[in-house]
Enzyme design. Structure first.
Site, PDB file in Angstrom:
ATOM      1  N   GLY A   1       4.483  -3.946   0.053  1.00  0.00           N
ATOM      2  CA  GLY A   1       5.384  -4.551  -0.936  1.00  0.00           C
ATOM      3  C   GLY A   1       4.802  -4.761  -2.322  1.00  0.00           C
ATOM      4  CB  THR A   2       1.699  -3.654  -4.122  1.00  0.00           C
ATOM      5  OG1 THR A   2       1.816  -2.323  -3.627  1.00  0.00           O
ATOM      6  CG2 THR A   2       0.593  -4.383  -3.412  1.00  0.00           C
ATOM      7  N   GLY A   3       4.631  -2.670  -4.806  1.00  0.00           N
ATOM      8  CA  GLY A   3       5.500  -2.067  -5.822  1.00  0.00           C
ATOM      9  C   GLY A   3       6.732  -2.931  -6.085  1.00  0.00           C
ATOM     10  CB  CYS A   4       9.076  -4.727  -3.769  1.00  0.00           C
ATOM     11  SG  CYS A   4       9.437  -3.360  -2.667  1.00  0.00           S
TER      12      CYS A   4
ATOM     13  CE  LYS B   1       4.836   1.452  -8.935  1.00  0.00           C
ATOM     14  NZ  LYS B   1       5.830   0.873  -8.012  1.00  0.00           N
TER      15      LYS B   1
ATOM     16  CB  THR C   1      -1.249  -2.821  -0.382  1.00  0.00           C
ATOM     17  OG1 THR C   1      -1.216  -1.748   0.568  1.00  0.00           O
ATOM     18  CG2 THR C   1      -2.682  -3.088  -0.799  1.00  0.00           C
TER      19      THR C   1
HETATM   20  N1  LIG Z   1      -5.949  -2.570  -3.829  1.00  0.00           N
HETATM   21  C1  LIG Z   1      -5.399  -2.937  -4.987  1.00  0.00           C
HETATM   22  N2  LIG Z   1      -6.071  -3.706  -5.864  1.00  0.00           N
HETATM   23  C2  LIG Z   1      -5.534  -4.115  -7.034  1.00  0.00           C
HETATM   24  N3  LIG Z   1      -4.305  -3.771  -7.424  1.00  0.00           N
HETATM   25  C3  LIG Z   1      -3.561  -2.976  -6.620  1.00  0.00           C
HETATM   26  C4  LIG Z   1      -4.060  -2.509  -5.358  1.00  0.00           C
HETATM   27  N4  LIG Z   1      -3.102  -1.737  -4.764  1.00  0.00           N
HETATM   28  C5  LIG Z   1      -2.039  -1.725  -5.611  1.00  0.00           C
HETATM   29  N5  LIG Z   1      -2.325  -2.459  -6.736  1.00  0.00           N
HETATM   30  C6  LIG Z   1      -1.427  -2.719  -7.866  1.00  0.00           C
HETATM   31  O1  LIG Z   1      -0.160  -3.040  -7.299  1.00  0.00           O
HETATM   32  C7  LIG Z   1       0.889  -2.535  -8.106  1.00  0.00           C
HETATM   33  C8  LIG Z   1       1.756  -1.598  -7.285  1.00  0.00           C
HETATM   34  O2  LIG Z   1       1.120  -0.342  -7.246  1.00  0.00           O
HETATM   35  P1  LIG Z   1       1.324   0.813  -6.202  1.00  0.00           P
HETATM   36  O3  LIG Z   1       0.890   2.051  -6.885  1.00  0.00           O
HETATM   37  O4  LIG Z   1       0.645   0.440  -4.941  1.00  0.00           O
HETATM   38  O5  LIG Z   1       2.895   0.760  -6.015  1.00  0.00           O
HETATM   39  P2  LIG Z   1       3.795   1.296  -4.859  1.00  0.00           P
HETATM   40  O6  LIG Z   1       3.152   2.455  -4.185  1.00  0.00           O
HETATM   41  O7  LIG Z   1       5.129   1.486  -5.437  1.00  0.00           O
HETATM   42  O8  LIG Z   1       3.827   0.078  -3.871  1.00  0.00           O
HETATM   43  P3  LIG Z   1       4.396   0.050  -2.372  1.00  0.00           P
HETATM   44  O9  LIG Z   1       3.167   0.207  -1.529  1.00  0.00           O
HETATM   45  O10 LIG Z   1       4.995  -1.291  -2.263  1.00  0.00           O
HETATM   46  O11 LIG Z   1       5.381   1.179  -2.233  1.00  0.00           O
HETATM   47  C9  LIG Z   1       0.200  -1.865  -9.311  1.00  0.00           C
HETATM   48  O12 LIG Z   1       0.073  -2.811 -10.358  1.00  0.00           O
HETATM   49  C10 LIG Z   1      -1.167  -1.500  -8.743  1.00  0.00           C
HETATM   50  O13 LIG Z   1      -2.133  -1.352  -9.758  1.00  0.00           O
HETATM   51  C1  LIG Z   2      13.407  -2.552   1.905  1.00  0.00           C
HETATM   52  C2  LIG Z   2      12.176  -1.950   1.361  1.00  0.00           C
HETATM   53  N1  LIG Z   2      12.129  -1.633   0.051  1.00  0.00           N
HETATM   54  C3  LIG Z   2      11.009  -1.084  -0.473  1.00  0.00           C
HETATM   55  C4  LIG Z   2       9.903  -0.849   0.313  1.00  0.00           C
HETATM   56  C5  LIG Z   2       8.672  -0.201  -0.304  1.00  0.00           C
HETATM   57  O1  LIG Z   2       7.533  -0.857  -0.098  1.00  0.00           O
HETATM   58  C6  LIG Z   2       9.986  -1.208   1.684  1.00  0.00           C
HETATM   59  N2  LIG Z   2       8.942  -1.017   2.528  1.00  0.00           N
HETATM   60  N3  LIG Z   2      11.131  -1.749   2.164  1.00  0.00           N
END
Ligand SMILES: Nc1ncnc2c1ncn2[C@@H]1O[C@H](COP(=O)(O)OP(=O)(O)OP(=O)(O)O)[C@@H](O)[C@H]1O
Ligand SMILES: Cc1ncc(CO)c(N)n1
Length: 263
Positions: free
Chosen positions: A206-209, A173, A204
């Site tokens: 929780g975007t990854g979850c 990602k 942002t």
């Molecule tokens: N500002 C943004 N604009 C558009 N898409 C985004 C943005 N930030 C994250 N994304 C998208 O969100 C999804 C999650 O990406 P990211 O790399 O942020 O994951 P993560 O770090 O695991 O998330 P988290 O912050 O929840 O741990 C991907 O599809 C990424 O391209």
């Molecule tokens: C419980 C939980 N899982 C994953 C993340 C990652 O964003 C978070 N902040 N909290």
């Protein structure tokens, strides 16, 4: 109705973890179930405490789910200890779980550690080889591929290395890149970019979850891996574009942005 299971931690502020997963599954009209690995006391500004469930309790949660309502797809998120990873791997094998998406959550958006360093070796040995898809962000891909990532070429090399090591598809990602938010899917020796413009939204959390549970929801509905990633990328972009603004820190997205009207 299709069903999906999230094995992850609870986020008391509702934007990440189990809560984000269930909301996302519901927005996809997939029936969501949960096996909670830990409670976290957190909000948009940070994580203040974590309380893990016991290995026995996690085993009982999985047993209750798999012996009753079988999940069409499984998403694994925060698992902080090696012991819980062993329980998950053993039970997913026992019940022959299918369509497993592993989000190797190591650090929260706020910077808090969600996986013990000593558990990384167990993660590599137990959960990663069971995955159909791994969804590391850039720092997680650096840990798993044991290399630094600066460029898109580095993302391809890291994804290839991880895919070959664990025999699964890898979505690296790009949310942590400086310019656009471009995600790379590497599977069966080929790669495809899922490009998206960076949305100027500081919220942002929780975007990854959300992305990994959107992929699992699409897989549960029978979409291919590429279709599932494409649909999930569109969903996360929409959820960010809705510009929800809650809390004092990096707030959550609007998981239900398309529930009214479209559904
Ligand atoms: N500002 C943004 N604009 C558009 N898409 C985004 C943005 N930030 C994250 N994304 C998208 O969100 C999804 C999650 O990406 P990211 O790399 O942020 O994951 P993560 O770090 O695991 O998330 P988290 O912050 O929840 O741990 C991907 O599809 C990424 O391209
Ligand atoms: C419980 C939980 N899982 C994953 C993340 C990652 O964003 C978070 N902040 N909290």
């Amino acid at each position: 109705m299709r069903t999906a299971l999230t094995i992850a931690g609870s986020d008391s502020s509702g934007g990440a973890g189990i809560q984000a997963d269930i909301k996302t599954m519901m927005a996809h009209h997939v029936f969501g179930m949960s096996a909670i690995t830990a409670l976290t006391a957190q909000n948009t500004t940070g994580v203040i405490d974590i309380m893990e469930v016991t290995p026995k309790f996690l085993e009982e949660e999985l047993q209750c789910i798999f012996t009753d309502i079988y999940p069409d797809a499984v998403k694994i998120g925060m698992v902080s200890s090696a012991e819980l990873m062993e329980v998950i791997a053993r039970n997913l094998k026992k019940y022959n779980a299918k369509k497993i998406v592993v989000d190797p959550v190591m650090v929260a958006t706020s910077g808090a550690k969600l996986m013990e360093d000593t558990a990384i070796a167990t993660l590599k040995r137990t959960l990663l080889p069971m995955a159909d898809l791994l969804t590391p962000n850039i720092p997680e891909a650096e840990v798993l591929a044991e290399m630094e990532i600066f460029t898109e070429e580095d993302m391809i090399a890291a994804a290839q290395k991880i895919s070959e090591a664990y025999g699964c598809a890898v979505l690296c990602k790009g949310g942590h890149q400086k310019n656009d938010a471009n995600d790379l899917l590497y599977q069966n020796g080929t790669f495809r970019w899922f490009r998206g413009r960076r949305i100027e939204n500081p919220n942002t959390h929780g975007t990854g979850c959300t992305l990994s549970s959107a992929i699992a929801s699409n897989l549960a509905k029978g979409f291919s891996m590429e279709e599932s990633v494409e649909n999930a990328k569109n969903y996360i972009s929409g959820a960010l574009e809705a510009m929800l603004d809650l809390g004092k820190g990096s707030g959550p997205m609007d998981h239900a942005f398309r529930v009214e009207g479209v559904y």
